[in-house]
Design a protein around this motif. Sequence first.
Motif, short mmCIF file in Angstrom:
data_model
loop_
_atom_site.label_atom_id
_atom_site.label_comp_id
_atom_site.label_asym_id
_atom_site.label_seq_id
_atom_site.Cartn_x
_atom_site.Cartn_y
_atom_site.Cartn_z
N TYR A 100 9.27 1.61 1.26
CA TYR A 100 10.37 2.79 1.11
C TYR A 100 11.14 2.50 2.48
O TYR A 100 10.80 2.48 3.60
CB TYR A 100 9.68 4.07 1.16
N TYR A 141 0.87 -1.36 -0.04
CA TYR A 141 0.03 -0.01 0.01
C TYR A 141 0.81 1.16 0.05
O TYR A 141 2.07 1.24 0.42
CB TYR A 141 -0.97 0.11 1.08
N ASN A 142 0.20 2.24 -0.33
CA ASN A 142 0.96 3.65 -0.56
C ASN A 142 0.26 4.79 0.58
O ASN A 142 -0.94 4.59 0.93
CB ASN A 142 0.66 4.36 -1.90
N SER A 199 5.64 4.57 -1.15
CA SER A 199 5.17 2.99 -0.70
C SER A 199 5.55 2.57 0.89
O SER A 199 6.65 2.99 1.29
CB SER A 199 5.84 2.11 -1.70
#
Length: 530
Positions: free
Chosen positions: A104, A86-87, A101
């Motif tokens: 990250y 998921y973002n 993201s």
Amino acid sequence: DPDEIYVTGNLMLHSTDGGATFESMTRGIHVDKHVLWIDPRDTDRIIDGNDGGPYLSMDHGKTWRHLNNIAVGQWTTLALDTKNPYNIYGGLQDNGTKKGSINYRPGIDDLSDWTNVGGGDGSQVAVDPRDGGDLIYVSSQFGAFMAYNQKTGERWSVRPRGQDLRFNWLAPIKISNFHPDIIYIGSQYLHRSFNQGHTWETISPDLTKNLPNGDVPFSTLTAIDESPFKFGVIYTGADDGSVKVTKDGGVTWTDIPTPAPDRWVTRIIASQHDAATVYCTQNGYREDEWTPYVWKSTDYGHTWTSIADGLPFEPVNTIREDPKDAKRLFVGTDLGVFVSIDGGKSWMTYGGGLPHVAVHDLAIQDKARDLVAATHGRSAWVIDLEPLDDLTPEIMASNLHVWSVDDLTRRDSWGYDRKRDWDKSEPNEPKVSGRFWSKASGKATIKIIDESGNTVKEEQIDAVPGFNFYEIGTQTKPRASADPNKVADPKTLQQALADPYSRPEYIPKGKYTLEISINGKTGSTEFQVR
């Protein structure tokens, strides 16, 4: 030099004649200067802190270098999509709306992995649940809303029109629970669109007290929520303390003030578990008043009960309800995140490692069981909800419960970190991290014990009632460094290739027991260094 003056603001001005004349010294750096540090040992070396982070100059402000490798984003709002991974979407002060993201890795992945999806001072964000979140709504200050289809690149304005509309700096938006084409936006009125913001209708009178405005709009809506149980049951809150409800889609409205009728409403949420339950948070820091205001109503807001008992004396900015458990609530305050597991009867701090910083928004990604916090000054933080999901009545009744910890994998790189030339800090120490539950406060002793029963590492922390998070290092002997000025010229190839720094020593591979003791009670778990 008493004649040298710096003035910080939107720009940074510099005078060398006691203020008779000024010149700008901020070419090429971010606007909105908050703080300036001048090295007392070398006044050519200055650091400016602004809405873009810290900037370093080594030549008295002629040139600047952006120190863009630390997480100091000023987040005000956030939203999450449902893609895998998921973002996270966040509205940032003077840095637009950013998307990144959950995968990250700070300090490892490229900063360009965070992308801009909106401009200005990032404001409210809403994500259309269809297709995992391709369509999003972003905004900047004072209600400048825009829809953005990330798949097609299409954008369109979704700001309701009207000459006399007042929008808060962080004007609220809500996507309907019943159909994502339906969206709500608040000015001093509530506006509704049935077609993704292409056309609008106003479905309320002025829902504020219509108090006089100052330099920025006031008596504006700050919060909107819609009950998931019945279409048309909508709550609103305003910066002047007004709280309203409609049960018929805006045909009629009822005033439902809290016992703090003049305090800024920071959040209002309709319960996901009970049709008549609603929560409201307010704060009074703008009046130099720090009382934590957290209210609960079980009759659509007609009567309110405070559930703030046990929270510290600091402003409350947001509240969220766990989709899995009606009794589990989270609040974000000016100093962190707190959780209640009994419907607000008691509260405890939550989130190991989260700094004491203002948390302005919270969101839950239920599939991943993550709580994401928007902090103002330390960017976004992700907090694991698994510990709460593991919590049972038996654990809560126990004096001490220690959860299992992950095994470690020994690597040749331990003790050798990539660092910049100027970074003289010690190597990062691999650590064992975990959590434990304690019924009481006190000094907790944490030990790593080898298979022979020898304590190879021991540390102490201050434990609090409830959840406790800890880290204990694995280094048993620090490195010893030779003085380069005393190292003799090498006589052999082996001497020339020898490392003048001895390698740190760590606990060797093997099986270990991690033991925690507090107030005469002891708990333990086992792990391995592979």
